[in-house]
Write a protein that holds these residues in place. Structure first.
Motif: not given
Length: 278
Positions: A92-121
């Protein structure tokens, strides 16, 4: 809450367990680097506990230790542990991170945010650089301060083991360096701090400043002994299956706090609620 995804057989140090079985609580004084010292208390050993991450409710009368999400209020008259997801975002806080601190989120080689597959979002926080660790810790430590201000006694920082699941991006050394920033701050705020899972880091975690352990399914994966070796009787165990709960109670019920919960850790008015303790 993160159940372990894998486990291996571990040795149980019976001598270490017996040596601390009579303990009920301990107090430690930490010098914070200023003229003042912060005092914190670890949870009482082998105390009946409740794990309420899915929603706060009045615990059974004989429960002495309660863990709740940082957005909830502490339980009156109990030892309270504040749950903080410190290595990943809450969904429920992922949107806040994307909006305010996108550079602090892990990205893959294609530039996509890395998401935990076992815990969607849930997005992964990028602790791979010193600058990022400092910036992320400033945010997470703000939540830790909030736990202290709300009256919690301790914090548990979830997803220490993130580096083991995203090995292409994160290393153990990243997690260790970042965790040290959190333990130092928790102590400065007068809070004890728990190592959450990651049995392979138990001894190192103790050296980093973690004071006790919160271990999900350590009985199922034969890892409880690793935590006992590092933290003595100050281990809170949560099992999610009847057979694992029964096993852990047989082996550790007289010395550790062992709880049986449903995986969604919902309240007693919700379908699927399960609670027991030994």
């Amino acid at each position: 809450m993160r159940p372990n995804s894998a486990g291996s057989a571990r040795r149980v140090s019976r001598m270490a367990l017996l040596a601390v079985a009579g303990l009920t609580a301990a107090t430690a004084v930490v010098t914070t680097g200023s003229a003042n010292a912060a005092t914190f208390t670890v949870p009482p050993a082998n105390a009946k506990a409740d794990y309420q991450l899915g929603g706060a409710y009045t615990p059974p009368a004989d429960v002495r230790v309660v863990s709740r999400d940082r957005t909830a209020a502490p339980a009156a008259g109990r030892y309270n542990i504040c749950y903080v997801n410190g290595f990943q975002t809450q969904a429920e806080e992922a949107a806040w991170w994307r909006a305010n601190h996108p550079d602090l989120l892990l990205r893959d080689g294609d530039g996509n945010y890395v998401e935990d597959p076992d815990w969607p979002g849930e997005l992964i926080l990028d602790i791979s650089t010193e600058d990022n660790r400092t910036d992320i810790a400033e945010i997470v430590n703000g939540w830790v301060t909030g736990c202290a201000e709300d009256g919690f006694d301790a914090v548990e920082i979830d997803n220490l083991d993130t580096f083991t699941r995203f090995t292409d991006h994160l290393q153990e050394s990243d997690a260790v360096a970042y965790a040290e920033l959190l333990t130092e701050h928790a102590h400065a705020e007068g809070l004890a701090i728990a190592q959450k899972n990651s049995a392979e880091l138990a001894e190192q975690g103790r050296a980093l400043g973690f004071d006790f352990a919160v271990a999900e399914e350590c009985g199922r994966y034969d890892e409880c002994g690793d935590y006992v070796d590092a933290y003595g009787a100050h281990v809170l165990v949560i099992e999610y299956r009847d057979q694992d709960f029964a096993k852990t109670c047989r082996e550790y019920g007289d010395t550790l706090s062992v709880v049986r919960r449903d995986r969604n850790v919902v309240g007693p008015n919700s379908s699927g609620y399960v609670y027991d303790a030994c």
